[in-house]
Design an enzyme around this catalytic site. Structure first.
Site, mmCIF file in Angstrom:
data_model
loop_
_atom_site.group_PDB
_atom_site.id
_atom_site.type_symbol
_atom_site.label_atom_id
_atom_site.label_comp_id
_atom_site.label_asym_id
_atom_site.label_seq_id
_atom_site.Cartn_x
_atom_site.Cartn_y
_atom_site.Cartn_z
ATOM 1 N N LYS A 70 0.856 -1.174 0.000
ATOM 2 C CA LYS A 70 0.000 0.000 0.000
ATOM 3 C C LYS A 70 0.895 1.227 0.000
ATOM 4 O O LYS A 70 2.046 1.182 0.475
ATOM 5 C CB LYS A 70 -0.935 0.025 1.203
ATOM 6 C CG LYS A 70 -0.295 0.234 2.548
ATOM 7 C CD LYS A 70 0.054 1.643 2.957
ATOM 8 C CE LYS A 70 -1.049 2.629 2.744
ATOM 9 N NZ LYS A 70 -0.579 3.993 3.220
ATOM 10 N N THR A 73 5.239 6.029 2.918
ATOM 11 C CA THR A 73 4.151 5.508 3.765
ATOM 12 C C THR A 73 3.663 4.347 2.999
ATOM 13 O O THR A 73 2.744 4.421 2.222
ATOM 14 C CB THR A 73 2.952 6.404 3.955
ATOM 15 O OG1 THR A 73 3.353 7.531 4.647
ATOM 16 C CG2 THR A 73 1.917 5.737 4.842
ATOM 17 N N GLU A 130 -0.643 9.820 -5.326
ATOM 18 C CA GLU A 130 -1.741 10.771 -5.137
ATOM 19 C C GLU A 130 -1.725 11.898 -6.150
ATOM 20 O O GLU A 130 -0.796 12.688 -6.205
ATOM 21 C CB GLU A 130 -1.651 11.383 -3.740
ATOM 22 C CG GLU A 130 -2.125 10.442 -2.655
ATOM 23 C CD GLU A 130 -1.813 10.959 -1.261
ATOM 24 O OE1 GLU A 130 -1.079 11.956 -1.151
ATOM 25 O OE2 GLU A 130 -2.307 10.350 -0.305
#
Lengths: 385, 385
Positions: free
Chosen positions: B170, B181, B261
């Site tokens: 992820k 992250t 993102e």
């Protein structure tokens, strides 16, 4: 009054035809003496524009008679032809002003990688030399002629008590330490040796421009120049000179921050309790360069976790689990744990204050930065088109 | 099949109630053996989340029986209470699975600074332990349960020839070296000592995840774990193991980049002609972290001047005035000067290739990054709200 506030200086700002828009794009500042002392600091980027390479040689002997500045093209990565354009610009100024080309600084700003037209520059310099003035309008025109994406001119006047420091600056993006795409000219009618000008200027830029880090991007063309005419007849102490120059630089740095491309917040990151001042600067800069933190501030989100994640990447000695963080006066993190609720923090004002207490020592420093906004992305994706 | 593709592994992904949305938020992966060898690499951020602090101790002896992963909260900067939640999570898994808590890794991801509810975690672990399976659905559920802002699960299966490496990942933001992250679990049914797993995993992450630098922001929670059951009965050489693990990491890194993102371009910055591989990485990373370059790519603007301005800030040995730059196959800069016209470069495809030839040596490296977009700013200004 800007650069013409100090006695002994003349300036002009004209539309030379470098910018296709017809806007003012060329400035000349001349030191009429009686003395012609000068000092300058330059970008620490190894990729240096042609005018930087030229100006670094000019300033070595501490004598500077004039400075020519153009917007509309950075003259960087333009090869030997580009260097010849810079040289030709200095020669044109020398000829028009009756000084030595080796005493003429040149600064350029704009897009990297485009050739400037030497003939346009030469004609512009001759034209500007015919319009020099020491009045307010002349200084204002010069300040306007060096603008690129700036929304307004940046100027300053500091009264030294019988002598004056005046200045102008441009810069709206690519603002990072080692200086930004930032051109600054400071003039003073104080009497000062070039070596003292150099000392005062380095001391001033170290705590002002070098701590402005709008977007972490270091430019190829930065230059901050300090010229002294001695026309006031006053010889300040080095401390007095440094204080006045620092005040002028601080004001201009603040104006640069306030006009940073697309920014909606002016953020001061104050780091206290560091072991050394360098540590405090490193910690503050790690936050100033963290896109997630900067985007959160744009969204008025007091996301202190991003502050701690950023400072954890530094080498500065401190314990991340002892750190306190306050935002606009509300302590949201105490000893590495949540303290006051996030929703007590009001981030709607443009001025934003982040206080980081490291609890490791007595040193401190403040870094100025801006938030990361839609307008920043827009302006910088469309710059060259 | 993801983590259940290799024999000897079971997994589950459930909605434990950590996320308010009711989405899957807790995954468990269990190694049923016959051997339970494990290795892991962790964020190099000094600000480490509680599950990182816990897991670093668990992995020391090379024995890992299970791993619990939750989304919906990073459990970082949450103090001793936060560490107790991690400990309680491991104890719950140990009790439900009949293993030692000291052999249970824990990973968390989500917002920094919010407490997780230990009771919710404990009940979730017990519930997941009751739904473990070795089928495709079990692996798919686990991959989905660790997502935060990811738009899709990331999974991989590499066939070693009689043995298998499977994996899930992820990560969509805060992607930078020292790991992002980013949580990754790799499983293999190869027979391998923990020390060989560690060697293979470090070699693989060095050239894959550590060269993915989406936004320069290093996370507090990153962990990449490799578990080996030996259930295939095959013992590959260290070279074979490293090759398969590297292939799995490379695929997952590519999937992370593609889902970054708000990104509209997946940029590969290939640096050749460096003196050392580390120099090539430093040069590539300086470009990957330059907001002006990244915004230009978003605007389909082949602004090579920003590439040169970025690499000029590095310490790597090369002459900026000898550098060549190509974008999507068009050499726009030769020897530090303009070459082909910018408008020959087509930046409309999502895949973007920047080639930087330093002409200083024989070493090379490629860094993966993304562009800086309106959507990046939007997603990261609204993340915690």
């Amino acid at each position: 009054m800007t650069v013409t506030a100090a006695q002994g200086f003349e300036a002009a700002g004209i539309a030379a035809g470098i910018k296709r828009t017809g806007a003012l794009d060329l400035a000349v500042v001349v030191n009429r003496g009686p003395s012609q002392a000068g000092a300058a600091v330059f970008t620490s980027n190894r990729a240096k524009a042609n005018p930087i390479i030229w100006s670094q040689q000019v300033v070595v002997d501490g004598v500077v008679s004039a400075i020519v500045l153009n917007s509309g093209g950075a003259n960087c990565f333009t090869g030997p032809e580009g260097f010849q354009v810079t040289h030709r610009t200095a020669e044109a100024a020398a000829s028009a002003l009756g000084v030595s080309a080796g005493d003429v600084l040149v600064c350029s700003t704009g897009l990297i990688g485009d050739q400037l037209d030497g003939e346009v520059l030469e004609e512009g310099v001759l034209s500007a030399a015919n319009r020099l003035g020491s009045d307010e309008q002349a200084g204002a025109d010069a300040a306007r002629a060096i603008m690129t994406t700036d929304s307004k001119p940046k100027t300053v006047v500091v009264d030294g008590g019988g002598w004056t420091v005046g200045g102008m600056a441009k810069g709206a993006g690519m603002l990072a330490p080692g200086l930004a795409t930032m051109l600054v000219v400071l003039t003073t009618d104080a009497a000062a040796e070039a070596s003292d000008l150099d000392t005062a200027l380095r001391a001033a830029t170290r705590v002002t421009f070098d701590r402005l880090d709008s977007d972490g991007c270091m430019s190829t063309n930065d230059q901050v120049t300090l010229l002294a005419s001695g026309a006031s007849g006053v010889t300040p102490t080095l401390e007095e000179l440094t204080a006045a120059v620092t005040a002028a630089c601080d004001s201009l740095a603040s104006q640069l921050q306030a006009d940073a491309e697309g920014a909606s917040h002016d953020i001061t990151i104050e780091v206290v309790g560091a072991v050394t001042e360098d540590d405090a600067v490193e910690v503050g800069r790690s936050v100033a360069r963290n896109n997630l933190f900067k985007a959160a501030i744009f969204g008025n989100d007091p996301n202190w976790g991003r502050v701690l994640a950023a400072i954890g990447t530094t080498q500065a000695p401190f314990d991340p689990y002892l750190v306190d963080v306050s935002m606009n006066g509300v302590q949201v993190c105490h000893a590495g744990r949540p303290d006051r609720p996030r929703d007590e923090v009001d981030l709607t004002p443009r001025a934003t204050h982040v206080l980081i207490e490291l609890h490791a020592g007595e040193a401190s420093a403040a870094i100025r930065t801006n938030d990361l906004t839609h307008d920043y992305v827009h302006e910088n994706s469309a710059y060259s088109s």
